[in-house]
Design a protein around this motif. Structure first.
Motif, PDB file in Angstrom:
ATOM      1  N   SER A 184       0.899  -1.250  -0.016  1.00  0.00           N
ATOM      2  CA  SER A 184      -0.024   0.021   0.054  1.00  0.00           C
ATOM      3  C   SER A 184       0.836   1.343  -0.191  1.00  0.00           C
ATOM      4  O   SER A 184       1.617   1.491   0.741  1.00  0.00           O
ATOM      5  N   GLY A 185       0.605   2.155  -0.851  1.00  0.00           N
ATOM      6  CA  GLY A 185       1.204   3.478  -1.026  1.00  0.00           C
ATOM      7  C   GLY A 185       2.760   3.104  -1.977  1.00  0.00           C
ATOM      8  O   GLY A 185       3.441   3.915  -1.913  1.00  0.00           O
ATOM      9  N   ASN A 186       2.907   2.096  -2.443  1.00  0.00           N
ATOM     10  CA  ASN A 186       4.296   1.938  -2.826  1.00  0.00           C
ATOM     11  C   ASN A 186       4.239   1.374  -4.383  1.00  0.00           C
ATOM     12  O   ASN A 186       5.100   0.945  -5.035  1.00  0.00           O
ATOM     13  N   LEU A 187       2.974   1.491  -5.001  1.00  0.00           N
ATOM     14  CA  LEU A 187       2.961   1.105  -6.248  1.00  0.00           C
ATOM     15  C   LEU A 187       2.557   2.060  -7.238  1.00  0.00           C
ATOM     16  O   LEU A 187       1.668   3.178  -6.734  1.00  0.00           O
ATOM     17  N   ASN A 188       2.981   1.694  -8.412  1.00  0.00           N
ATOM     18  CA  ASN A 188       2.360   2.753  -9.623  1.00  0.00           C
ATOM     19  C   ASN A 188       1.107   2.722  -9.870  1.00  0.00           C
ATOM     20  O   ASN A 188       0.221   1.515  -9.416  1.00  0.00           O
ATOM     21  N   GLU A 189       0.146   3.496 -10.642  1.00  0.00           N
ATOM     22  CA  GLU A 189      -1.010   3.721 -10.809  1.00  0.00           C
ATOM     23  C   GLU A 189      -1.425   2.202 -11.476  1.00  0.00           C
ATOM     24  O   GLU A 189      -2.541   1.330 -11.155  1.00  0.00           O
ATOM     25  N   ALA A 190      -0.735   1.651 -12.432  1.00  0.00           N
ATOM     26  CA  ALA A 190      -0.991   0.478 -13.211  1.00  0.00           C
ATOM     27  C   ALA A 190      -0.963  -0.798 -12.161  1.00  0.00           C
ATOM     28  O   ALA A 190      -1.954  -1.617 -12.308  1.00  0.00           O
ATOM     29  N   GLU A 191       0.041  -0.756 -11.345  1.00  0.00           N
ATOM     30  CA  GLU A 191       0.382  -1.914 -10.177  1.00  0.00           C
ATOM     31  C   GLU A 191      -0.762  -1.911  -9.529  1.00  0.00           C
ATOM     32  O   GLU A 191      -1.437  -2.835  -9.103  1.00  0.00           O
ATOM     33  N   GLY A 192      -1.118  -0.684  -9.117  1.00  0.00           N
ATOM     34  CA  GLY A 192      -2.395  -0.666  -7.876  1.00  0.00           C
ATOM     35  C   GLY A 192      -3.808  -1.024  -8.372  1.00  0.00           C
ATOM     36  O   GLY A 192      -4.618  -1.667  -7.896  1.00  0.00           O
ATOM     37  N   LYS A 193      -3.974  -0.709  -9.637  1.00  0.00           N
ATOM     38  CA  LYS A 193      -5.345  -1.097 -10.268  1.00  0.00           C
ATOM     39  C   LYS A 193      -5.296  -2.808 -10.697  1.00  0.00           C
ATOM     40  O   LYS A 193      -6.327  -3.191 -10.317  1.00  0.00           O
ATOM     41  N   LEU A 194      -4.100  -3.141 -11.098  1.00  0.00           N
ATOM     42  CA  LEU A 194      -4.160  -4.610 -11.303  1.00  0.00           C
ATOM     43  C   LEU A 194      -4.338  -5.335  -9.941  1.00  0.00           C
ATOM     44  O   LEU A 194      -5.247  -6.271  -9.999  1.00  0.00           O
ATOM     45  N   LEU A 195      -3.771  -4.940  -8.767  1.00  0.00           N
ATOM     46  CA  LEU A 195      -3.885  -5.503  -7.649  1.00  0.00           C
ATOM     47  C   LEU A 195      -5.250  -5.366  -7.145  1.00  0.00           C
ATOM     48  O   LEU A 195      -5.765  -6.301  -6.303  1.00  0.00           O
ATOM     49  N   GLU A 196      -5.776  -4.350  -7.091  1.00  0.00           N
ATOM     50  CA  GLU A 196      -7.165  -3.984  -6.643  1.00  0.00           C
ATOM     51  C   GLU A 196      -8.112  -4.957  -7.503  1.00  0.00           C
ATOM     52  O   GLU A 196      -9.101  -5.556  -6.736  1.00  0.00           O
ATOM     53  N   ARG A 197      -8.024  -5.194  -8.632  1.00  0.00           N
ATOM     54  CA  ARG A 197      -8.913  -5.873  -9.417  1.00  0.00           C
ATOM     55  C   ARG A 197      -8.832  -7.411  -9.113  1.00  0.00           C
ATOM     56  O   ARG A 197      -9.522  -8.176  -8.789  1.00  0.00           O
ATOM     57  N   ALA A 198      -7.503  -7.755  -8.778  1.00  0.00           N
ATOM     58  CA  ALA A 198      -7.068  -9.213  -8.302  1.00  0.00           C
ATOM     59  C   ALA A 198      -7.828  -9.381  -7.067  1.00  0.00           C
ATOM     60  O   ALA A 198      -8.220 -10.454  -6.632  1.00  0.00           O
ATOM     61  N   VAL A 199      -7.727  -8.163  -6.045  1.00  0.00           N
ATOM     62  CA  VAL A 199      -8.255  -8.691  -4.735  1.00  0.00           C
ATOM     63  C   VAL A 199      -9.719  -8.785  -4.900  1.00  0.00           C
ATOM     64  O   VAL A 199     -10.275  -9.254  -3.890  1.00  0.00           O
ATOM     65  N   LYS A 200     -10.368  -8.172  -5.913  1.00  0.00           N
ATOM     66  CA  LYS A 200     -11.801  -8.336  -5.839  1.00  0.00           C
ATOM     67  C   LYS A 200     -12.223  -9.767  -6.159  1.00  0.00           C
ATOM     68  O   LYS A 200     -13.354  -9.811  -6.430  1.00  0.00           O
ATOM     69  N   LEU A 201     -11.277 -10.853  -6.340  1.00  0.00           N
ATOM     70  CA  LEU A 201     -11.760 -12.143  -6.366  1.00  0.00           C
ATOM     71  C   LEU A 201     -12.577 -12.548  -5.356  1.00  0.00           C
ATOM     72  O   LEU A 201     -13.179 -13.460  -5.332  1.00  0.00           O
ATOM     73  N   HIS A 202     -12.470 -11.864  -4.241  1.00  0.00           N
ATOM     74  CA  HIS A 202     -13.344 -12.184  -2.971  1.00  0.00           C
ATOM     75  C   HIS A 202     -14.779 -12.078  -3.295  1.00  0.00           C
ATOM     76  O   HIS A 202     -15.727 -13.077  -3.068  1.00  0.00           O
ATOM     77  N   GLY A 203     -14.977 -11.312  -4.581  1.00  0.00           N
ATOM     78  CA  GLY A 203     -16.384 -11.195  -4.953  1.00  0.00           C
ATOM     79  C   GLY A 203     -16.619 -12.461  -5.561  1.00  0.00           C
ATOM     80  O   GLY A 203     -17.806 -12.900  -5.769  1.00  0.00           O
ATOM     81  N   MET A 204     -15.791 -13.122  -6.284  1.00  0.00           N
ATOM     82  CA  MET A 204     -16.092 -14.321  -7.143  1.00  0.00           C
ATOM     83  C   MET A 204     -16.408 -15.591  -6.264  1.00  0.00           C
ATOM     84  O   MET A 204     -17.038 -16.379  -6.582  1.00  0.00           O
ATOM     85  N   ALA A 205     -15.719 -15.327  -5.034  1.00  0.00           N
ATOM     86  CA  ALA A 205     -15.961 -16.441  -4.053  1.00  0.00           C
ATOM     87  C   ALA A 205     -17.118 -16.430  -3.447  1.00  0.00           C
ATOM     88  O   ALA A 205     -17.955 -17.452  -3.185  1.00  0.00           O
ATOM     89  N   ASP A 206     -17.851 -15.308  -3.634  1.00  0.00           N
ATOM     90  CA  ASP A 206     -19.206 -15.042  -3.112  1.00  0.00           C
ATOM     91  C   ASP A 206     -20.280 -14.916  -4.118  1.00  0.00           C
ATOM     92  O   ASP A 206     -21.401 -14.511  -4.436  1.00  0.00           O
ATOM     93  N   ASN A 207     -19.735 -15.454  -5.534  1.00  0.00           N
ATOM     94  CA  ASN A 207     -20.554 -15.581  -6.697  1.00  0.00           C
ATOM     95  C   ASN A 207     -20.968 -14.197  -7.358  1.00  0.00           C
ATOM     96  O   ASN A 207     -21.765 -14.041  -7.878  1.00  0.00           O
ATOM     97  N   ARG A 208     -20.479 -13.074  -6.911  1.00  0.00           N
ATOM     98  CA  ARG A 208     -20.612 -11.798  -7.496  1.00  0.00           C
ATOM     99  C   ARG A 208     -19.868 -11.606  -8.834  1.00  0.00           C
ATOM    100  O   ARG A 208     -18.548 -12.027  -8.776  1.00  0.00           O
ATOM    101  N   PRO A 209     -20.103 -10.991  -9.897  1.00  0.00           N
ATOM    102  CA  PRO A 209     -19.414 -10.721 -11.019  1.00  0.00           C
ATOM    103  C   PRO A 209     -18.117 -10.005 -10.620  1.00  0.00           C
ATOM    104  O   PRO A 209     -18.350  -8.836  -9.766  1.00  0.00           O
ATOM    105  N   VAL A 210     -16.875 -10.403 -11.156  1.00  0.00           N
ATOM    106  CA  VAL A 210     -15.902  -9.565 -10.878  1.00  0.00           C
ATOM    107  C   VAL A 210     -14.978  -9.843 -12.373  1.00  0.00           C
ATOM    108  O   VAL A 210     -14.931 -10.926 -13.189  1.00  0.00           O
ATOM    109  N   PHE A 211     -14.577  -8.557 -13.000  1.00  0.00           N
ATOM    110  CA  PHE A 211     -13.788  -8.603 -14.297  1.00  0.00           C
ATOM    111  C   PHE A 211     -12.459  -8.380 -14.072  1.00  0.00           C
ATOM    112  O   PHE A 211     -12.106  -7.117 -13.524  1.00  0.00           O
ATOM    113  N   ILE A 212     -11.347  -9.185 -14.397  1.00  0.00           N
ATOM    114  CA  ILE A 212     -10.182  -8.594 -14.634  1.00  0.00           C
ATOM    115  C   ILE A 212      -9.685  -8.488 -15.817  1.00  0.00           C
ATOM    116  O   ILE A 212      -9.823  -9.300 -16.673  1.00  0.00           O
TER     117      ILE A 212
END
Length: 87
Positions: free
Chosen positions: A58-86
């Motif tokens: 946190s606070g040590n990533l450039n914009e592209a890295e931060g967005k990629l990691l944010e999308r990947a973390v949203k895999l939590h939503g997939m575990a709950d069967n909510r749609p997530v797009f990477i």
């Protein structure tokens, strides 16, 4: 190592973890068996690694890295069967 090399390695790590989580949740084929298989304990462990990575970087990533990691973390939503797009 150059910043570009580190950025590429970081992106590869995040994408690998995200793909592993999707496979463990039964969202993609196991490349070895060519079957859909679920291992929710492994999926949770992989998602936990993504959460830890987000917290530790946190606070040590450039914009592209931060967005990629944010999308990947949203895999939590997939575990709950909510749609997530990477992208």
């Amino acid at each position: 190592m150059s910043n570009n090399t580190n950025e590429n390695l970081f992106q590869g790590l995040v994408i690998s973890l995200a793909a592993a989580a999707m496979q463990h949740m039964g969202k993609t084929l196991n490349p070895v068996t060519q079957k859909i298989e679920k291992n929710l304990q492994a999926a949770q462990g992989t998602i936990d690694m993504l959460d830890m990575l987000a917290a530790k970087t946190s606070g040590n990533l450039n914009e592209a890295e931060g967005k990629l990691l944010e999308r990947a973390v949203k895999l939590h939503g997939m575990a709950d069967n909510r749609p997530v797009f990477i992208h």
